[in-house]
Scaffold this active site. Structure first.
Site, PDB file in Angstrom:
ATOM      1  N   HIS A   1      38.471  28.670  26.026  1.00 45.08           N
ATOM      2  CA  HIS A   1      39.969  28.769  25.885  1.00 45.08           C
ATOM      3  C   HIS A   1      40.403  30.085  25.524  1.00 45.08           C
ATOM      4  O   HIS A   1      41.133  30.227  24.230  1.00 45.08           O
ATOM      5  CB  HIS A   1      40.424  27.599  24.635  1.00 45.08           C
ATOM      6  CG  HIS A   1      41.939  27.102  25.124  1.00 45.08           C
ATOM      7  ND1 HIS A   1      42.232  26.139  24.796  1.00 45.08           N
ATOM      8  CD2 HIS A   1      42.795  27.796  25.696  1.00 45.08           C
ATOM      9  CE1 HIS A   1      43.628  25.738  25.237  1.00 45.08           C
ATOM     10  NE2 HIS A   1      43.889  26.903  25.742  1.00 45.08           N
ATOM     11  N   LEU A   2      40.043  31.071  26.211  1.00 43.45           N
ATOM     12  CA  LEU A   2      40.343  32.499  26.032  1.00 43.45           C
ATOM     13  C   LEU A   2      41.846  32.973  26.493  1.00 43.45           C
ATOM     14  O   LEU A   2      42.124  34.117  26.236  1.00 43.45           O
ATOM     15  CB  LEU A   2      39.257  33.318  26.200  1.00 43.45           C
ATOM     16  CG  LEU A   2      38.042  33.183  25.696  1.00 43.45           C
ATOM     17  CD1 LEU A   2      37.062  34.235  26.097  1.00 43.45           C
ATOM     18  CD2 LEU A   2      38.178  33.419  23.896  1.00 43.45           C
ATOM     19  N   GLY A   3      42.609  32.024  26.965  1.00 49.52           N
ATOM     20  CA  GLY A   3      43.738  32.527  27.848  1.00 49.52           C
ATOM     21  C   GLY A   3      44.532  33.431  27.183  1.00 49.52           C
ATOM     22  O   GLY A   3      45.082  34.389  27.568  1.00 49.52           O
ATOM     23  N   ALA A   4      45.022  33.129  25.900  1.00 47.78           N
ATOM     24  CA  ALA A   4      45.820  33.828  25.231  1.00 47.78           C
ATOM     25  C   ALA A   4      45.055  34.747  24.086  1.00 47.78           C
ATOM     26  O   ALA A   4      45.941  35.502  23.280  1.00 47.78           O
ATOM     27  CB  ALA A   4      46.771  32.944  24.313  1.00 47.78           C
TER      28      ALA A   4
ATOM     29  N   GLU B   1      37.685  19.624  23.736  1.00 46.48           N
ATOM     30  CA  GLU B   1      37.498  21.027  23.551  1.00 46.48           C
ATOM     31  C   GLU B   1      37.011  20.743  21.915  1.00 46.48           C
ATOM     32  O   GLU B   1      37.809  20.419  20.981  1.00 46.48           O
ATOM     33  CB  GLU B   1      38.706  21.936  23.428  1.00 46.48           C
ATOM     34  CG  GLU B   1      39.007  22.077  24.992  1.00 46.48           C
ATOM     35  CD  GLU B   1      40.120  23.151  25.327  1.00 46.48           C
ATOM     36  OE1 GLU B   1      40.658  23.705  24.234  1.00 46.48           O
ATOM     37  OE2 GLU B   1      40.462  23.633  26.305  1.00 46.48           O
TER      38      GLU B   1
ATOM     39  N   VAL C   1      53.455  31.644  33.932  1.00 45.45           N
ATOM     40  CA  VAL C   1      52.017  32.238  34.198  1.00 45.45           C
ATOM     41  C   VAL C   1      51.634  32.375  35.551  1.00 45.45           C
ATOM     42  O   VAL C   1      50.966  33.344  35.898  1.00 45.45           O
ATOM     43  CB  VAL C   1      50.882  31.392  33.223  1.00 45.45           C
ATOM     44  CG1 VAL C   1      49.492  31.981  33.735  1.00 45.45           C
ATOM     45  CG2 VAL C   1      51.176  31.545  31.918  1.00 45.45           C
TER      46      VAL C   1
ATOM     47  N   ALA D   1      44.941  26.428  32.794  1.00 44.48           N
ATOM     48  CA  ALA D   1      46.244  25.791  32.008  1.00 44.48           C
ATOM     49  C   ALA D   1      45.793  24.879  31.140  1.00 44.48           C
ATOM     50  O   ALA D   1      45.883  24.948  29.864  1.00 44.48           O
ATOM     51  CB  ALA D   1      46.852  24.864  33.458  1.00 44.48           C
ATOM     52  N   ARG D   2      45.775  23.636  31.517  1.00 48.56           N
ATOM     53  CA  ARG D   2      45.241  22.380  30.544  1.00 48.56           C
ATOM     54  C   ARG D   2      43.953  21.529  31.192  1.00 48.56           C
ATOM     55  O   ARG D   2      44.141  21.312  32.574  1.00 48.56           O
ATOM     56  CB  ARG D   2      46.159  21.419  30.448  1.00 48.56           C
ATOM     57  CG  ARG D   2      47.333  21.893  29.397  1.00 48.56           C
ATOM     58  CD  ARG D   2      46.890  21.855  28.105  1.00 48.56           C
ATOM     59  NE  ARG D   2      48.246  22.371  27.196  1.00 48.56           N
ATOM     60  CZ  ARG D   2      48.372  23.670  26.875  1.00 48.56           C
ATOM     61  NH1 ARG D   2      47.488  24.742  27.317  1.00 48.56           N
ATOM     62  NH2 ARG D   2      49.245  24.101  25.994  1.00 48.56           N
TER      63      ARG D   2
ATOM     64  N   ASP E   1      38.779  27.747  31.859  1.00 51.71           N
ATOM     65  CA  ASP E   1      38.893  28.048  30.430  1.00 51.71           C
ATOM     66  C   ASP E   1      39.437  27.028  29.480  1.00 51.71           C
ATOM     67  O   ASP E   1      39.306  27.289  28.457  1.00 51.71           O
ATOM     68  CB  ASP E   1      40.007  29.252  30.544  1.00 51.71           C
ATOM     69  CG  ASP E   1      40.188  30.218  29.004  1.00 51.71           C
ATOM     70  OD1 ASP E   1      39.378  30.340  28.493  1.00 51.71           O
ATOM     71  OD2 ASP E   1      41.463  30.019  28.857  1.00 51.71           O
TER      72      ASP E   1
END
Length: 679
Positions: A415-418, A396, A287, A366-367, A391
């Site tokens: 948390h929309l990264g994927a 969460e 990434v 990332a995290r 994100d």
């Protein structure tokens, strides 16, 4: 005699479930094994309602390759068999002590299934799940939504049960009927789940990268492989990182909310340009490198920090690899793409924020745990950090009253990264292929837990396995920041012939020690070589054949890393490599050499390495500093070149000393350098 009609339909194994559980009327598909039925006739009727666990499938049919194990309750055996056979004609079965009834849904042929319901008034209803079939497919439970393309692949190979939003109790109930389980991040696959599977669960597939929701230790103990899908969402995550970068720079989210509130505040939301600004990418993996490519296209100057990133790959896209401190101190924007490990937890904190440019902007896809969120709020309030776009979060979903989320300088997404259509389909296909491959017995490059090792091999090699991993961890921690690990040489000293000592497990554990401390990859025997190759690490092995008894597998293991700088100069050998060597003594791994210095310290807890001028009182001075902080010293060893010359002190400690204590040791006049290494 058991009728041939029954024998023609039964196969594999018989399952019963705890009568304390309460199930609604439902259908189940559990194979029944014919020899088990014979055994029921032979069971003493005095054992009615007694719980008996049959641990091994082997004891019944001599075939351990079948995918099902039997965990069974024996009760009023003959009566049960008569009733089971009666199902073929009556379609309804009622037990003598009326606690439940069984109704068949299909005629008794090559396969049938039954539904069960407790009778009203039964004090202790007995729930039995039974069905039979020849050539039964494995069953895959999909516990969270998966793309259609992935489901199609699964259905071509297995029976697929899509059951979403299961409670822990419901998941534990279903899991004993399943050979594989697929989850995303919302389902916790705990030890209880593996225990409830009764040994039948063979693979857990995590549709995504992180496996924080899967108990890896329990999975390994129960012989269950865990696989993930680490590549399919790479582009989606990179694109989201760039989207947050641009939206933050131009105040898009805040301006949008303002306009929708009926305001027109053009002067308030003046942004900053990206062209000519320096972006520091922390974590230059899949990434991170994709973010760097896109940022270069926006006219940004990109630098990166990643101890494992190959310098030539970075140069190929115009990125300079630098140390961590240089990256954070010179950046206008910082984009985080590192895994959450012990080494990276809260890596952005009060201390690191203080080293940054005033007005730096931070993006994290990332995290959440890599940022100390309270420290980030303080940095935003003080102006050190001008803006943050996040994100991911430590918790969460985050609390509704989170100061970080509510901060006007923070842009937040859930948390929309994927979360793109293409990424979701890609992840579905990747995890489906991994699960099907694992059920077929194929080795998976995305396996994240160690496979089961034959007990006799593991018993003999176990202390050396521990030694190998710890030597790898020590060696990589001795590498100075910014140096890329490329060439590793492992030497085994043994009296055994090559055919009598398989070093693949040892090499895998050294690779695990080298990679895991600063990576999200979980390395095991399955994926060790793949993980090393992917990171450009070349590991060679050499054997020193000893003229001794072959009773012990190994005399020592040596790990060397070439072409790198060291945080501890004394770890550099005469030939120029970082070198550590260890032996097993009384079953415990020991560090026996650092560079050219002989030491002897147990590899338990953590280690302080200290180079000093060899003179009286040094052990006492160092010990006093540690004692003042109540740090317990487990071992201490001093290796020296010659009396009154240079020496290396290796100190095993049970607790991690604070930075102040380490500084006090370093300030002792005769101490020339020191390093703290965490095992």
């Amino acid at each position: 005699m058991v009728p041939k009609s029954l024998l023609s339909c039964v196969s594999n194994s018989l399952f019963f479930h705890n009568p304390e559980s309460r199930f609604p009327s439902s259908s189940f598909n559990v194979p029944v094994f014919a020899w088990f039925c014979f055994a029921l006739f032979e069971f003493d009727h005095e054992h009615a309602n007694a719980w008996t666990n049959f641990k091994s499938w082997d004891s019944w049919n001599g075939n351990s390759n079948k995918p099902y194990l039997s965990h069974s309750l024996i009760f009023n055996s003959s009566q049960f068999l008569h009733n089971l056979m009666a199902t073929a004609t009556s379609r309804t079965l009622r037990f003598p002590s009326p606690s439940l009834s069984l109704s068949s849904r299909l005629p008794l042929s090559s396969a049938f299934s039954v539904s069960l319901r407790p009778h009203r008034g039964a004090a202790r209803p007995l729930v039995v799940l039974v069905s039979a079939g020849l050539n039964a497919k494995p069953t895959v439970l999909v516990a969270e939504k998966l793309g259609d393309a992935g489901l199609k692949l699964l259905k071509e190979f297995a029976n697929v049960d899509c059951s979403y939003n299961l409670s822990t109790e419901e998941l534990c109930t279903k899991i004993s009927l399943c050979d594989a389980l697929i989850v995303r991040s919302g389902t916790k696959v705990s030890r209880e789940v593996f225990e409830s599977s009764g040994g039948r669960l063979k693979v857990v597939g995590r549709a995504g990268v992180g496996i924080d929701n899967v108990d890896l230790a329990a999975a390994t103990e129960h012989g269950c492989l865990v696989v993930n899908a680490p590549t399919a969402n790479t582009v989606a995550a990179a694109e989201h990182g760039i989207a947050l970068l641009a939206a933050m720079a131009r105040n898009v989210a805040q301006a949008d909310a303002s306009v929708k509130a009926g305001k027109w505040q053009r002067n308030k939301y003046v942004g900053v340009s990206l062209v000519g600004k320096t972006l520091a990418v922390l974590g230059f993996g899949k990434v991170g490198s994709e973010v760097a490519r896109r940022a270069k296209g926006l006219g940004m100057n990109v630098i990166a920090h990643d101890p494992y990133a190959p310098a030539d790959r970075a140069r190929a896209i115009g990125v300079e690899l630098v140390s961590f401190d240089e990256a954070i101190s010179s950046a206008d924007f910082i984009s985080l793409h590192m895994p959450l490990t012990a080494a990276t937890s809260k890596i952005l904190n009060d201390e690191t924020f203080a080293k940054m440019k005033s007005g730096v902007r931070i993006v994290n896809v990332a995290r959440g745990g890599v940022i100390d969120e309270d420290a980030l709020v303080r940095a935003l309030d003080s102006g050190i950090v001008a803006q943050a776009a996040l994100d991911v979060f430590t918790e969460e979903p985050p609390p509704k009253d989170s100061k970080l989320i509510l901060h006007e300088l923070v842009t937040a997404t859930p948390h929309l990264g994927a979360s793109t259509t293409e990424a979701q389909e890609g992840v579905a296909i990747e995890i489906a292929e991994a699960v099907v491959g694992a059920l077929r017995g194929e080795l998976a490059a995305t396996a994240v837990n160690a496979p089961m090792v034959p007990s006799e091999v593991l018993s003999e090699l176990k202390p050396f396995v521990d030694l190998a991993e710890k030597l790898g961890r020590l060696a990589v921690q001795l590498v100075a920041g910014g140096s890329g690990v490329k060439t590793v040489k492992v030497t085994y000293a043994t009296a055994r012939a090559p055919d009598d000592l398989d070093t693949r497990l040892l090499r895998a554990m050294i690779t695990k020690g080298l990679i895991e401390p600063i990576s999200s990859v979980f390395v095991n025997l399955v994926n060790a070589d793949f993980s090393a190759k992917q990171r450009g690490i070349r590991i060679t092995e050499e054997r020193i054949l000893l003229d001794a008894s072959p009773e012990n597998p190994l005399e020592f293991i040596q790990v060397q890393i070439a072409n790198v700088e060291s945080r501890f100069a004394s770890a550099i050998s005469d030939s120029g490599e970082i070198k550590v060597e260890g032996r097993v003594k009384d079953g415990i791994p020991h560090l026996t050499k650092v560079g050219s210095f002989d030491v002897d310290v147990s590899l338990e807890g953590s280690i302080i390495l200290c180079r000093q001028v060899d003179q009286p009182g040094m052990i006492g001075k160092v010990g006093s500093v540690l004692g003042e902080e109540n740090v317990n010293v487990s071992f201490m060893s001093v290796g020296r070149i010659a009396p009154r010359k240079h020496a290396v002190m290796a100190i095993g400690v049970d607790e991690q000393p604070c930075k102040e204590s380490l500084k006090k040791i370093g300030d002792i006049p005769a101490v020339e350098e020191l390093v703290f290494l965490k095992l």
